[in-house]
Scaffold this motif. Structure first.
Motif, PDB file in Angstrom:
ATOM      1  N   ARG A 122     -10.290 -14.003   0.971  1.00 25.61           N
ATOM      2  CA  ARG A 122     -10.814 -12.812   0.324  1.00 25.61           C
ATOM      3  C   ARG A 122     -11.900 -13.175  -0.682  1.00 25.61           C
ATOM      4  O   ARG A 122     -12.940 -12.511  -0.758  1.00 25.61           O
ATOM      5  N   ALA A 123     -11.673 -14.239  -1.445  1.00 21.75           N
ATOM      6  CA  ALA A 123     -12.666 -14.670  -2.426  1.00 21.75           C
ATOM      7  C   ALA A 123     -13.970 -15.070  -1.740  1.00 21.75           C
ATOM      8  O   ALA A 123     -15.065 -14.741  -2.218  1.00 21.75           O
ATOM      9  N   ALA A 124     -13.865 -15.777  -0.615  1.00 19.66           N
ATOM     10  CA  ALA A 124     -15.062 -16.202   0.105  1.00 19.66           C
ATOM     11  C   ALA A 124     -15.863 -15.010   0.604  1.00 19.66           C
ATOM     12  O   ALA A 124     -17.100 -14.990   0.522  1.00 19.66           O
ATOM     13  N   ILE A 125     -15.171 -14.000   1.109  1.00 22.27           N
ATOM     14  CA  ILE A 125     -15.871 -12.824   1.643  1.00 22.27           C
ATOM     15  C   ILE A 125     -16.511 -12.020   0.515  1.00 22.27           C
ATOM     16  O   ILE A 125     -17.679 -11.620   0.599  1.00 22.27           O
ATOM     17  N   GLN A 126     -15.764 -11.781  -0.565  1.00 23.58           N
ATOM     18  CA  GLN A 126     -16.297 -10.950  -1.643  1.00 23.58           C
ATOM     19  C   GLN A 126     -17.451 -11.632  -2.356  1.00 23.58           C
ATOM     20  O   GLN A 126     -18.336 -10.949  -2.898  1.00 23.58           O
ATOM     21  N   ARG A 127     -17.471 -12.950  -2.387  1.00 27.09           N
ATOM     22  CA  ARG A 127     -18.567 -13.649  -3.053  1.00 27.09           C
ATOM     23  C   ARG A 127     -19.738 -13.931  -2.122  1.00 27.09           C
ATOM     24  O   ARG A 127     -20.755 -14.448  -2.553  1.00 27.09           O
ATOM     25  N   VAL A 129     -20.510 -11.373   0.548  1.00 26.12           N
ATOM     26  CA  VAL A 129     -21.036 -10.013   0.780  1.00 26.12           C
ATOM     27  C   VAL A 129     -21.047  -9.286  -0.566  1.00 26.12           C
ATOM     28  O   VAL A 129     -19.993  -9.058  -1.163  1.00 26.12           O
ATOM     29  N   PRO A 130     -22.208  -8.923  -1.076  1.00 25.58           N
ATOM     30  CA  PRO A 130     -22.270  -8.355  -2.425  1.00 25.58           C
ATOM     31  C   PRO A 130     -21.795  -6.899  -2.486  1.00 25.58           C
ATOM     32  O   PRO A 130     -21.786  -6.178  -1.478  1.00 25.58           O
ATOM     33  N   GLY A 131     -21.378  -6.502  -3.702  1.00 25.78           N
ATOM     34  CA  GLY A 131     -21.077  -5.094  -3.975  1.00 25.78           C
ATOM     35  C   GLY A 131     -19.777  -4.604  -3.378  1.00 25.78           C
ATOM     36  O   GLY A 131     -18.893  -5.366  -2.971  1.00 25.78           O
ATOM     37  N   ARG A 132     -19.665  -3.263  -3.313  1.00 23.89           N
ATOM     38  CA  ARG A 132     -18.463  -2.624  -2.810  1.00 23.89           C
ATOM     39  C   ARG A 132     -18.171  -2.952  -1.342  1.00 23.89           C
ATOM     40  O   ARG A 132     -16.999  -3.068  -0.974  1.00 23.89           O
ATOM     41  N   PRO A 133     -19.200  -3.110  -0.465  1.00 23.16           N
ATOM     42  CA  PRO A 133     -18.869  -3.501   0.916  1.00 23.16           C
ATOM     43  C   PRO A 133     -18.087  -4.806   0.987  1.00 23.16           C
ATOM     44  O   PRO A 133     -17.138  -4.927   1.771  1.00 23.16           O
ATOM     45  N   GLY A 134     -18.468  -5.797   0.176  1.00 28.00           N
ATOM     46  CA  GLY A 134     -17.736  -7.056   0.179  1.00 28.00           C
ATOM     47  C   GLY A 134     -16.324  -6.893  -0.332  1.00 28.00           C
ATOM     48  O   GLY A 134     -15.382  -7.500   0.204  1.00 28.00           O
ATOM     49  N   GLN A 135     -16.140  -6.065  -1.365  1.00 18.81           N
ATOM     50  CA  GLN A 135     -14.807  -5.817  -1.897  1.00 18.81           C
ATOM     51  C   GLN A 135     -13.937  -5.117  -0.858  1.00 18.81           C
ATOM     52  O   GLN A 135     -12.763  -5.453  -0.677  1.00 18.81           O
ATOM     53  N   PHE A 136     -14.521  -4.121  -0.179  1.00 19.88           N
ATOM     54  CA  PHE A 136     -13.775  -3.383   0.844  1.00 19.88           C
ATOM     55  C   PHE A 136     -13.398  -4.308   2.009  1.00 19.88           C
ATOM     56  O   PHE A 136     -12.263  -4.286   2.498  1.00 19.88           O
ATOM     57  N   LEU A 137     -14.355  -5.148   2.447  1.00 19.12           N
ATOM     58  CA  LEU A 137     -14.091  -6.055   3.562  1.00 19.12           C
ATOM     59  C   LEU A 137     -13.046  -7.098   3.179  1.00 19.12           C
ATOM     60  O   LEU A 137     -12.131  -7.397   3.961  1.00 19.12           O
ATOM     61  N   GLY A 138     -13.167  -7.646   1.965  1.00 16.51           N
ATOM     62  CA  GLY A 138     -12.190  -8.639   1.520  1.00 16.51           C
ATOM     63  C   GLY A 138     -10.792  -8.066   1.413  1.00 16.51           C
ATOM     64  O   GLY A 138      -9.806  -8.686   1.839  1.00 16.51           O
ATOM     65  N   LEU A 139     -10.690  -6.865   0.850  1.00 18.18           N
ATOM     66  CA  LEU A 139      -9.387  -6.213   0.740  1.00 18.18           C
ATOM     67  C   LEU A 139      -8.807  -5.908   2.113  1.00 18.18           C
ATOM     68  O   LEU A 139      -7.614  -6.094   2.362  1.00 18.18           O
ATOM     69  N   GLY A 140      -9.654  -5.429   3.012  1.00 18.37           N
ATOM     70  CA  GLY A 140      -9.173  -5.111   4.364  1.00 18.37           C
ATOM     71  C   GLY A 140      -8.640  -6.326   5.089  1.00 18.37           C
ATOM     72  O   GLY A 140      -7.574  -6.271   5.719  1.00 18.37           O
ATOM     73  N   ILE A 141      -9.342  -7.450   4.986  1.00 21.46           N
ATOM     74  CA  ILE A 141      -8.883  -8.668   5.653  1.00 21.46           C
ATOM     75  C   ILE A 141      -7.579  -9.171   5.037  1.00 21.46           C
ATOM     76  O   ILE A 141      -6.675  -9.629   5.741  1.00 21.46           O
ATOM     77  N   GLU A 142      -7.472  -9.060   3.716  1.00 21.68           N
ATOM     78  CA  GLU A 142      -6.242  -9.496   3.060  1.00 21.68           C
ATOM     79  C   GLU A 142      -5.057  -8.633   3.504  1.00 21.68           C
ATOM     80  O   GLU A 142      -3.972  -9.151   3.804  1.00 21.68           O
ATOM     81  N   LEU A 143      -5.255  -7.316   3.583  1.00 23.40           N
ATOM     82  CA  LEU A 143      -4.162  -6.434   3.996  1.00 23.40           C
ATOM     83  C   LEU A 143      -3.748  -6.703   5.441  1.00 23.40           C
ATOM     84  O   LEU A 143      -2.561  -6.726   5.769  1.00 23.40           O
ATOM     85  N   VAL A 144      -4.745  -6.891   6.309  1.00 22.57           N
ATOM     86  CA  VAL A 144      -4.431  -7.162   7.719  1.00 22.57           C
ATOM     87  C   VAL A 144      -3.665  -8.477   7.846  1.00 22.57           C
ATOM     88  O   VAL A 144      -2.672  -8.576   8.585  1.00 22.57           O
ATOM     89  N   ALA A 145      -4.124  -9.511   7.120  1.00 24.79           N
ATOM     90  CA  ALA A 145      -3.477 -10.816   7.216  1.00 24.79           C
ATOM     91  C   ALA A 145      -2.039 -10.772   6.722  1.00 24.79           C
ATOM     92  O   ALA A 145      -1.173 -11.497   7.212  1.00 24.79           O
ATOM     93  N   ARG A 146      -1.762  -9.915   5.733  1.00 22.71           N
ATOM     94  CA  ARG A 146      -0.399  -9.830   5.209  1.00 22.71           C
ATOM     95  C   ARG A 146       0.460  -8.846   6.008  1.00 22.71           C
ATOM     96  O   ARG A 146       1.683  -8.970   6.036  1.00 22.71           O
ATOM     97  N   PHE A 147      -0.181  -7.865   6.663  1.00 21.79           N
ATOM     98  CA  PHE A 147       0.548  -6.791   7.333  1.00 21.79           C
ATOM     99  C   PHE A 147       0.957  -7.176   8.749  1.00 21.79           C
ATOM    100  O   PHE A 147       2.049  -6.820   9.210  1.00 21.79           O
ATOM    101  N   LEU A 148       0.096  -7.909   9.469  1.00 25.31           N
ATOM    102  CA  LEU A 148       0.381  -8.235  10.866  1.00 25.31           C
ATOM    103  C   LEU A 148       1.657  -9.063  11.037  1.00 25.31           C
ATOM    104  O   LEU A 148       2.456  -8.774  11.940  1.00 25.31           O
TER     105      LEU A 148
END
Length: 243
Positions: A122-127, A129-148
């Motif tokens: 998540r840190a790699a993605i958010q740093r 991809v700038p701004g809210r898109p990076g935050q949204f993408l990082g959060l989404g990947i973290e949730l998927v990785a923990r949810f699956l």
């Protein structure tokens, strides 16, 4: 399913951004050089990458065994025809090479999963991809990785319960319907609980992420990734007929 395991391998010591760049470059060059010689070279490189990640390829194959029937079925389906001669082996060459390519890419991705924590990803993605898109993408990947993995455990529990109740003696269509219905119900309940937990904990779009820093060991891997991307671009431009 594979998950992160702490260690001291070469891949563990790499910055997660370097590993993401290598994954992208490796997949790109694998798709660009889908030929027997190209896949041989990509396979050797993938084997070296797994060795650097201290990851057993057989373990990765077992973890992702659910994709193997689809990869095996693709060339078989491509060889079938609706008339005589009913089976054309030459038509299965391209899909077979594509299946091998996809399998190699999946196996190498297993090395990334085993050596990179969810928080680092998540840190790699958010740093990157700038701004809210990076935050949204990082959060989404973290949730998927923990949810699956949770959903996978639920499905396995449903299958065990079905077998304990002699559900294996029922027709296949009924078993599929039962497992699918129970699995979807559990998934929706899990999603509702996750949503409530996120609201109760005042979900932060910009949490404190683990520190990331490039080291001297990242330099050669970044250079290799750039070379792979260049080779893929040259191939896609039709300038490299060697492989």
């Amino acid at each position: 399913m594979l998950h992160y395991q702490p260690g001291d391998s070469l891949a563990h010591r790499l910055d997660p951004r370097t590993k993401l760049l290598f994954q992208i470059a490796f997949a790109t060059v694998a798709f660009a050089y889908t030929t027997p010689r190209g896949l041989l070279a990509v396979g050797v490189l993938g084997g070296l990458a797994l060795a650097g990640a201290d990851t057993n390829p057989l373990r990765v194959l077992w973890a992702y065994r659910f994709v193997l029937p689809f990869l095996l079925a693709a060339p078989l389906v491509a060889m079938l025809t609706l008339g005589s001669p009913w089976l054309v082996p030459s038509e299965g060459v391209g899909p077979a090479l594509a299946s091998v390519r996809n399998l190699v890419v999946v196996v190498v991705c297993g090395g990334y999963v085993r050596t990179t924590s969810i928080a680092d990803s998540r840190a790699a993605i958010q740093r990157t991809v700038p701004g809210r898109p990076g935050q949204f993408l990082g959060l989404g990947i973290e949730l998927v990785a923990r949810f699956l993995p949770v959903l996978q455990r639920d499905l396995l529990a449903i299958l065990d319960a079905e077998a304990a109740r002699l559900g294996t003696d029922r027709p296949l269509r009924e078993r599929i319907a039962t497992v699918a219905t129970a699995g979807l119900n559990r998934a929706f309940r899990r999603a509702d609980r996750l949503s409530m937990a996120m609201q109760a904990r005042c979900l932060s779009w910009n949490p404190t992420l683990p520190p990331l820093r490039f080291g001297w060991i990242d330099g050669p891997v970044v250079g290799l990734s750039v070379l792979l991307l260049t080779a893929a671009v040259v191939r896609l431009a039709g300038l490299s007929p060697l492989l």
